[in-house]
Design an enzyme around this catalytic site. Structure first.
Site, PDB file in Angstrom:
ATOM      1  N   HIS A 194       0.843  -1.051  -0.099  1.00  0.00           N
ATOM      2  CA  HIS A 194      -0.162   0.053  -0.114  1.00  0.00           C
ATOM      3  C   HIS A 194       0.897   1.367   0.090  1.00  0.00           C
ATOM      4  O   HIS A 194       0.451   2.244  -0.393  1.00  0.00           O
ATOM      5  CB  HIS A 194      -1.118  -0.089   1.220  1.00  0.00           C
ATOM      6  CG  HIS A 194      -2.035  -0.892   0.882  1.00  0.00           C
ATOM      7  ND1 HIS A 194      -2.022  -2.354   1.166  1.00  0.00           N
ATOM      8  CD2 HIS A 194      -3.317  -0.817   0.057  1.00  0.00           C
ATOM      9  CE1 HIS A 194      -3.186  -2.891   0.679  1.00  0.00           C
ATOM     10  NE2 HIS A 194      -3.845  -2.017  -0.021  1.00  0.00           N
ATOM     11  N   ARG A 301     -10.580   3.998  -1.114  1.00  0.00           N
ATOM     12  CA  ARG A 301     -10.133   2.899   0.026  1.00  0.00           C
ATOM     13  C   ARG A 301     -10.177   3.728   1.290  1.00  0.00           C
ATOM     14  O   ARG A 301      -9.228   4.534   1.756  1.00  0.00           O
ATOM     15  CB  ARG A 301      -8.496   2.918  -0.328  1.00  0.00           C
ATOM     16  CG  ARG A 301      -8.108   2.067  -1.399  1.00  0.00           C
ATOM     17  CD  ARG A 301      -6.624   1.853  -1.487  1.00  0.00           C
ATOM     18  NE  ARG A 301      -6.199   0.698  -2.111  1.00  0.00           N
ATOM     19  CZ  ARG A 301      -6.114   0.839  -3.689  1.00  0.00           C
ATOM     20  NH1 ARG A 301      -5.732   2.015  -4.063  1.00  0.00           N
ATOM     21  NH2 ARG A 301      -5.663  -0.234  -4.190  1.00  0.00           N
ATOM     22  N   GLU A 438     -10.772 -10.830  -4.525  1.00  0.00           N
ATOM     23  CA  GLU A 438      -9.367 -10.737  -4.487  1.00  0.00           C
ATOM     24  C   GLU A 438      -8.946 -11.998  -3.545  1.00  0.00           C
ATOM     25  O   GLU A 438      -7.653 -11.994  -3.164  1.00  0.00           O
ATOM     26  CB  GLU A 438      -9.143  -9.374  -3.687  1.00  0.00           C
ATOM     27  CG  GLU A 438      -9.920  -9.277  -2.651  1.00  0.00           C
ATOM     28  CD  GLU A 438      -9.576  -7.651  -1.970  1.00  0.00           C
ATOM     29  OE1 GLU A 438      -8.655  -6.958  -2.450  1.00  0.00           O
ATOM     30  OE2 GLU A 438     -10.370  -7.423  -0.868  1.00  0.00           O
ATOM     31  N   ASN A 461      -4.291  -7.104  -6.873  1.00  0.00           N
ATOM     32  CA  ASN A 461      -3.236  -6.995  -5.893  1.00  0.00           C
ATOM     33  C   ASN A 461      -3.199  -8.097  -4.978  1.00  0.00           C
ATOM     34  O   ASN A 461      -2.270  -8.903  -4.674  1.00  0.00           O
ATOM     35  CB  ASN A 461      -3.110  -5.421  -5.117  1.00  0.00           C
ATOM     36  CG  ASN A 461      -3.043  -4.558  -6.157  1.00  0.00           C
ATOM     37  OD1 ASN A 461      -2.974  -4.456  -7.261  1.00  0.00           O
ATOM     38  ND2 ASN A 461      -3.777  -3.180  -5.621  1.00  0.00           N
ATOM     39  N   ASP A 462      -4.658  -8.048  -4.379  1.00  0.00           N
ATOM     40  CA  ASP A 462      -4.487  -9.351  -3.547  1.00  0.00           C
ATOM     41  C   ASP A 462      -4.652 -10.572  -4.099  1.00  0.00           C
ATOM     42  O   ASP A 462      -4.151 -11.825  -3.476  1.00  0.00           O
ATOM     43  CB  ASP A 462      -5.637  -8.815  -2.290  1.00  0.00           C
ATOM     44  CG  ASP A 462      -5.104  -8.269  -1.153  1.00  0.00           C
ATOM     45  OD1 ASP A 462      -4.051  -8.234  -0.963  1.00  0.00           O
ATOM     46  OD2 ASP A 462      -5.914  -7.110  -1.262  1.00  0.00           O
ATOM     47  N   ARG A 472       2.693  -9.244  -0.171  1.00  0.00           N
ATOM     48  CA  ARG A 472       2.973  -7.897  -1.024  1.00  0.00           C
ATOM     49  C   ARG A 472       3.985  -6.977  -0.684  1.00  0.00           C
ATOM     50  O   ARG A 472       4.520  -6.176  -1.530  1.00  0.00           O
ATOM     51  CB  ARG A 472       1.581  -7.124  -1.110  1.00  0.00           C
ATOM     52  CG  ARG A 472       0.355  -7.666  -1.957  1.00  0.00           C
ATOM     53  CD  ARG A 472      -1.011  -7.222  -1.566  1.00  0.00           C
ATOM     54  NE  ARG A 472      -1.078  -5.730  -1.979  1.00  0.00           N
ATOM     55  CZ  ARG A 472      -2.438  -4.920  -2.037  1.00  0.00           C
ATOM     56  NH1 ARG A 472      -3.304  -5.618  -1.631  1.00  0.00           N
ATOM     57  NH2 ARG A 472      -2.293  -3.744  -2.213  1.00  0.00           N
ATOM     58  N   CYS A 509      -9.930  -3.147 -10.198  1.00  0.00           N
ATOM     59  CA  CYS A 509      -9.418  -2.019  -9.387  1.00  0.00           C
ATOM     60  C   CYS A 509      -8.182  -2.021  -8.782  1.00  0.00           C
ATOM     61  O   CYS A 509      -7.554  -1.236  -8.113  1.00  0.00           O
ATOM     62  CB  CYS A 509     -10.628  -1.483  -8.452  1.00  0.00           C
ATOM     63  SG  CYS A 509     -10.770  -2.814  -7.101  1.00  0.00           S
TER      64      CYS A 509
HETATM   65  C1  PEP Z   1      -6.432  -5.080  -4.526  1.00  0.00           C
HETATM   66  O1  PEP Z   1      -6.070  -5.796  -3.784  1.00  0.00           O
HETATM   67  O2  PEP Z   1      -5.997  -5.160  -5.676  1.00  0.00           O
HETATM   68  C2  PEP Z   1      -6.898  -3.788  -4.133  1.00  0.00           C
HETATM   69  C3  PEP Z   1      -7.583  -2.973  -5.157  1.00  0.00           C
HETATM   70  O3  PEP Z   1      -7.240  -3.414  -3.067  1.00  0.00           O
HETATM   71  P1  PEP Z   1      -5.888  -3.107  -2.240  1.00  0.00           P
HETATM   72  O4  PEP Z   1      -4.796  -2.799  -3.047  1.00  0.00           O
HETATM   73  O5  PEP Z   1      -6.586  -1.868  -1.213  1.00  0.00           O
HETATM   74  O6  PEP Z   1      -5.830  -4.350  -1.093  1.00  0.00           O
HETATM   75 MG    MG Z   2      -7.261  -5.616  -1.885  1.00  0.00          MG
END
Ligand code: PEP
Ligand code: MG
Length: 577
Positions: A194, A301, A438, A461-462, A472, A509
């Site tokens: 993040h 977020r 996710e 991402n997750d 991550r 997203c």
């Molecule tokens: C993701 O996991 O891709 C996502 C958009 O949420 P975050 O990056 O806030 O975990």
């Molecule tokens: Mg996420």
């Protein structure tokens, strides 16, 4: 001497400027001996710093006691004042200076470490957590001891301020939104942590996972960040510097040319509309969203509203924040994601934040936390629902995996609605509710999602973190992060296809949506809703308007049948030629 460090590229662009070293968590201070005859001067220096901080805290106390200030803030300042006056912090370091003839900063940090160890042994979790207050008080005194750390005057007018840190939390990074920072680099961190995501939202060049930047770079060194290549060049030679200056101005020119696309229709050559939404962290990001003409907000977020503060935002404060975004977007969709705290995102004021989870990414994060803390969840749901009266708000739930979680969440939303009806608050009765896909389990068993929810958003991402089992935030495994892994592509395309079959809109997203190299691949999979940081929207739009959706559908259909990762990668690259 010039040298170059290589890390992970997380936010592109070039920054040229002077390094400013910042400490985080572990306070790194110099240790040196003072001469016998300078000991009393060193003690006076320490006393002067303590006195400065005392005055600062008194002034803060005055501000915190003003009507309208949260009561917790005054209490927080009081605790700091009390700690500062405790002989353990204000007297014992003087003895250390006297006995060991060491500098004041070092004496203070030694004493702090002893205290923190003692706090760690306390059973009561509230008291144990006061160790953070001790650290913060010590940080204040250190700042006073070091004088005004930044010698801004040394910076030339074309030079940026470059932050060099061992590590930065998302909460640290979000504070850069209010400062004029040219770029930042860290030794730790992964490309989709993040912290990296916030860097992209700031649209400043950033490199993480450099390993040795903090110990090797000195304050005020001239440095270049090449964000796209993931490189930090320290004390560059004049030719390299000149080349980067040129490249920087070319990039600025390219960026300003892209602005022409702001009002262009986002559609493929064969007329398929592709919605380009923005990801935001704070209401203030809306300015940037408007600058690029985004079609709406695809991901707000909200957890960032809960960070860097001693208290929690109450229902009204949250309502005002959500309402301001809804109004600013004037009828365009605003997708508000409920609190996704946990993992690498922490907020000290939330209950349970002091708990050290054995594996935070797999722990009580996001919807799991909210279902375990119904009052916090209901407060947020009421605030979002009330704001829905002022625009086209949609509710997005993070990290769902189980049908039972969907059911519980929907029941809580109903409960929040009932509470609002009772208090006669207006809200959108038909607010759309969506779920993040996710966790691989969700993508593999989409039944309850498409049946019970009205839209889906792929959090790649997750999804990548959990499918490939790579943290991550851990740069040691960052090389394994691979959006083009066949398993990932399969999960994404299956989800998009299932959404199309069941008439449930699907967006992406995660960071994949903002990577212009992947735009054609995603269009070919059938994706028509992308959500990304506003700074990336025009670059992605440039790809959209040059794509032919029908041709891409055929090519991507073939490509997805490939099992060989190398061939697959080659075919994805070919889509972009
Ligand atoms: C993701 O996991 O891709 C996502 C958009 O949420 P975050 O990056 O806030 O975990
Ligand atoms: Mg996420």
């Amino acid at each position: 001497m010039s040298f170059t460090l290589h890390g992970l590229a997380v936010s592109s662009g070039i920054a040229i400027g002077r390094a400013h070293l910042v400490s985080h968590a572990t306070l790194e201070v110099a240790h040196y001996k003072v001469r016998e005859k300078s000991v009393s001067a060193e003690i006076e220096r320490f006393e002067a710093a303590v006195a400065t901080v005392r005055t600062e805290l008194e002034a803060l106390h005055g501000e915190a006691s003003q009507p309208g200030s949260p009561s917790e803030l005054a209490a927080f300042v009081d605790i700091h004042a009390m700690l500062l006056d405790d002989p353990l912090l204000s007297e014992l370091p003087k003895e250390l200076i006297r006995e060991r003839r060491c500098n004041a900063e070092w004496a203070l940090v030694q004493q702090m470490e002893l205290l923190v160890e003692q706090f760690d042994e306390i059973e009561d979790s509230y008291l144990r957590e006061r160790k953070h207050d001790v650290v913060q008080v010590v940080e204040r005194v250190l700042k006073a001891l070091m004088g005004k750390a930044r010698k801004v005057a040394k910076r030339g007018k074309d030079e940026d301020l470059i932050i060099v840190a061992h590590d930065l939390s998302p909460a640290d990074t979000i504070q850069f939104k209010n400062l004029k920072i040219g770029g930042f680099v860290t030794d730790l961190g992964g490309a989709t942590s993040h912290t990296a995501i916030v860097a992209r939202s700031l649209a400043i060049p950033a490199v993480v996972g450099l390993h040795h930047a903090r110990p090797l770079v000195r304050e005020d060194d001239l440095v270049i960040i090449d964000g796209a290549r993931g490189v930090l060049i320290v004390e560059p030679d004049p030719r390299v510097l000149e080349e980067y200056r040129l490249r920087k101005s070319e990039l600025e020119l390219e960026r300003s040319k892209l602005k022409r696309l702001k009002t262009a229709r986002s559609a493929t050559l064969d007329g398929e509309d592709v919605a380009l939404y923005a990801n935001i962290e704070l209401p203030q990001d809306i300015e940037q969203v408007k600058d690029v003409g985004a079609d709406g907000i695809g991901l707000f977020r909200t957890e960032f509203l809960f960070m860097n503060r001693p208290d929690l935002p109450d229902e009204n404060e949250q309502y005002e924040a959500y309402k301001s975004v809804a109004k600013a977007m004037a009828g365009r969709p605003v997708t508000i994601r409920t609190l996704d705290i946990g993992g690498d995102k922490n907020a000290g004021a939330l209950s349970g934040s002091e708990r050290q989870a054995p594996n935070p990414a797999l722990g009580l994060r996001a919807i799991r936390y909210c279902l375990a803390e119904p009052q916090i969840f209901l407060t947020q749901l009421r605030a979002i629902l009330r704001a829905s009266h002022y625009g086209k708000i949609r509710l997005l739930i993070p990290m769902l995996a189980h049908a039972s979680e969907i059911e519980q969440t929907l029941a809580m939303i109903e409960q929040a609605k009932a509470q609002l009806r009772e208090t006669r608050h207006k809200f959108d009765e038909n607010i759309k509710i969506g779920g993040m896909i996710e966790i691989p389990a969700a993508a593999l068993a989409l039944g309850p999602f498409v049946k019970r929810l009205q839209f889906l958003s792929l959090g790649t991402n997750d999804l990548i973190q959990y499918t490939l089992a790579i943290d991550r935030t851990d740069e040691a495994v960052a090389h394994l992060y691979d959006p083009l892994h066949p398993a990932i592509l399969r999960l994404i395309s299956q989800t998009i296809a299932a959404g199309a079959r069941m008439d449930v809109p699907v967006a992406v997203c995660g960071e994949m949506a903002g990577d212009p190299n992947l735009t054609r691949l995603l269009i070919g999979m059938g994706l028509r809703q992308f959500s990304m940081h506003p700074s990336l929207i025009l670059e992605v739009k440039q790809q959209v308007v040059m794509s032919d959706a029908e041709q891409l559908t055929m090519k991507v259909g073939r490509l997805l049948r490939l099992d060989d990762p190398e061939k697959l990668r080659e075919q994805v690259e070919r889509l972009n030629i």
